[in-house]
Design an enzyme around this catalytic site. Structure first.
Site, PDB file in Angstrom:
ATOM      1  N   GLU A 170       0.799  -1.337   0.055  1.00 47.43           N
ATOM      2  CA  GLU A 170      -0.116   0.035  -0.035  1.00 47.43           C
ATOM      3  C   GLU A 170       0.749   1.187   0.005  1.00 47.43           C
ATOM      4  O   GLU A 170       0.990   1.999   0.921  1.00 47.43           O
ATOM      5  CB  GLU A 170      -1.009  -0.026   1.015  1.00 47.43           C
ATOM      6  CG  GLU A 170      -2.292  -0.995   0.961  1.00 47.43           C
ATOM      7  CD  GLU A 170      -3.094  -0.962   2.087  1.00 47.43           C
ATOM      8  OE1 GLU A 170      -3.097  -0.332   3.073  1.00 47.43           O
ATOM      9  OE2 GLU A 170      -3.984  -1.760   1.941  1.00 47.43           O
ATOM     10  N   GLU A 352      -5.398  -8.202   0.297  1.00 45.76           N
ATOM     11  CA  GLU A 352      -6.205  -7.887   1.404  1.00 45.76           C
ATOM     12  C   GLU A 352      -7.549  -7.884   1.275  1.00 45.76           C
ATOM     13  O   GLU A 352      -7.734  -7.028   0.302  1.00 45.76           O
ATOM     14  CB  GLU A 352      -5.497  -6.774   2.166  1.00 45.76           C
ATOM     15  CG  GLU A 352      -4.511  -6.864   3.086  1.00 45.76           C
ATOM     16  CD  GLU A 352      -3.920  -5.535   3.589  1.00 45.76           C
ATOM     17  OE1 GLU A 352      -5.010  -4.628   4.010  1.00 45.76           O
ATOM     18  OE2 GLU A 352      -2.768  -5.600   3.944  1.00 45.76           O
TER      19      GLU A 352
HETATM   20  C1  FCB Z   1      -4.539  -2.077   5.364  1.00 46.43           C
HETATM   21  C2  FCB Z   1      -3.167  -2.476   5.779  1.00 46.43           C
HETATM   22  C3  FCB Z   1      -3.309  -3.453   7.078  1.00 46.43           C
HETATM   23  C4  FCB Z   1      -4.585  -3.086   7.922  1.00 46.43           C
HETATM   24  C5  FCB Z   1      -5.807  -3.121   6.889  1.00 46.43           C
HETATM   25  C6  FCB Z   1      -6.932  -3.011   8.153  1.00 46.43           C
HETATM   26  O1  FCB Z   1      -4.726  -0.781   4.600  1.00 46.43           O
HETATM   27  O2  FCB Z   1      -2.321  -2.779   4.789  1.00 46.43           O
HETATM   28  O3  FCB Z   1      -2.238  -3.100   7.477  1.00 46.43           O
HETATM   29  O4  FCB Z   1      -4.268  -2.031   8.601  1.00 46.43           O
HETATM   30  O5  FCB Z   1      -5.840  -2.044   5.956  1.00 46.43           O
END
Ligand code: FCB
Length: 445
Positions: A170, A352
């Site tokens: 990210e 994610e």
């Molecule tokens: C993302 C992050 C991770 C966690 C999730 C909820 O932005 O990569 O570390 O905080 O959100």
């Protein structure tokens, strides 16, 4: 044609996984020679993290990784995405490596492989060594070289066993929240610093791709971008402009620089003074897959006093939301997967996806996170539709294996499939863990 949600069939080679990150779970912050990171420092600043929480102990994964691998085995996952803590292996960021820190990831990788779980190694999930921050951190152009040297150390050490490599997690979140909003480390709100950080992180990514490619034969290299639709909070022009600007910083700046060798407007004009001849070719290096982190749409409103004229806004009242207030919109996830796959012509891995909540155990100790199960069900169904519509999606990793240190929200926002009691460090499967195990088993059947 809509997919048949009752009996989804998944591609044979589809990869099911879970994700975590070093600072959020490891703890052991001063153990065995680990150096401080910018997050250790930020956690000590009053008011920056809810409840004064820190990652000093977190889930104590540093001492309990075997127990956590057992949890992964109970789910039946194929893969585990974790990050290496740069200051654990290089306490000062550069220079002498820390043998004990390097040995921890040897143990983790070996134990994962022995359990039949493929390690997906991410080099950077936001815990920059503080010693490098003291030398300017990402605002220094030298940071690309520091990162390349760290990547080389990791490749030489783990490249015999790790095939899946990720440069950064990210890019836009830690640069925007760390240099434009003071929501994350290093909390240095300044236009020049923000632009330098963006460009140098991009250079670091490109340099690391070259390093991995040359040192790990057969490596499969990805970078992880969070992308979600940015919607104007109101329907006036000012909010629309705010949304377009946030979209440029949030969704476009990094993937377009890395995959198309160009910055989007208005970032392009602002970043120009920091771009040297040849830089875009250094940044735009071939990678093997696109890592997508996605939760739900985000909202922007005009805020003239903010660094770039936009501010974060809450979703409108009527929006369906997770318990921590994030908008739920599985159709947008489906569309994102389809568009992404077409636009960049790379296989996509969802690195994610998940839902946050308070997850308070019942009197009998059980944690029935029904709303998380609903969320995951809807999002995996949307992913299935995207695949049916032609999106080349190769894998899906839930955030997160365990409840953990959720940055500025501390331990209050829980995302785990396993509940962690932070007083005893006991792990308990939630309903969502059972749901995921069943989904994986059914997908393989
Ligand atoms: C993302 C992050 C991770 C966690 C999730 C909820 O932005 O990569 O570390 O905080 O959100």
């Amino acid at each position: 044609m809509p997919a048949d949600r009752s009996a989804p069939t998944w591609p044979r080679e589809f990869i099911w996984g879970v994700s975590t990150s070093s600072y959020q779970i490891e703890g052991g912050a001063t153990d065995d020679g680990r150096g401080p990171s910018i997050w250790d420092v930020r956690c000590r600043l009053p008011g920056k993290v809810a409840n004064g929480d820190t990652g000093a102990v977190a889930c104590d994964h540093y001492h309990r990784h075997r127990e956590d691998i057992e949890l992964m085995r109970s789910l039946g996952v194929d893969a585990y995405r974790f990050s290496v803590a740069w200051p654990r292996v290089l306490p000062r960021g550069i220079g002498a490596p820390n043998p004990a820190g390097l040995a921890f990831y040897d143990r983790l990788i070996d134990d994962l492989l022995a359990a039949g779980i493929e390690p997906w190694l991410c080099l950077y999930h936001w815990d920059l060594p503080q010693a490098l921050q003291d030398q300017g951190g990402w605002t220094s152009r030298d940071s690309a070289g520091w990162f390349a040297d760290y990547a080389a150390l990791a490749c030489r050490r783990y490249g015999d066993r790790v095939r899946r490599w990720i440069t950064f997690n990210e890019f836009s979140v830690f640069t925007l929240f760390g240099y434009a909003m003071d929501w994350q480390a290093p909390g240095q709100v300044d236009r020049r610093a923000h632009l330098q950080a963006i460009h140098h992180v991009n250079l670091a990514h490109g340099a690391a791709v070259d390093v991995i490619r040359s040192l790990v034969p057969g490596a499969s290299i990805g970078a992880i971008h969070n992308r979600q639709r940015v919607l104007p909070r109101g329907d006036d022009d000012a909010d629309r402009v705010a949304a377009t600007t946030l979209d440029a910083f949030w969704n476009r700046t990094f993937p377009e620089a890395q995959l198309e060798a160009a910055y989007p407007s208005p970032v392009a004009e602002a970043i120009e003074p920091f771009v040297r001849a040849g830089d875009m070719a250094r940044i735009c290096r071939p990678i093997d897959w696109f890592g997508l982190n996605h939760y739900g749409p985000i909202f922007a409103r005009a805020e003239p006093s903010a660094l770039w004229g936009f501010a974060w806004a809450d979703p409108p009242e009527a929006t369906e939301r997770t318990p921590i207030g994030w908008a739920i919109h599985p159709e947008m996830f489906r569309d994102e997967l389809v568009e992404l796959s077409r636009r960049f012509r790379l296989p996509v891995v969802v690195t994610e996806n998940g839902s946050g909540g308070a997850d308070i155990p019942a009197a009998d100790g059980r944690v029935d996170d029904a709303r998380r199960v609903d969320y995951l069900q809807a999002y995996t169904a949307a992913m299935h539709e995207a695949i049916a519509a032609g999106a080349d999606v190769r894998g899906y990793f839930i955030w997160s294996l365990l409840d953990n240190f959720e940055w500025g929200a501390g331990y209050a926002n829980r995302f785990g499939l396993f509940h962690v009691d932070f007083a005893t460090l006991r792990r308990t499967p939630k309903s969502s863990a059972r749901w995921y195990r069943e989904l994986i088993a059914a997908a393989r059947a």
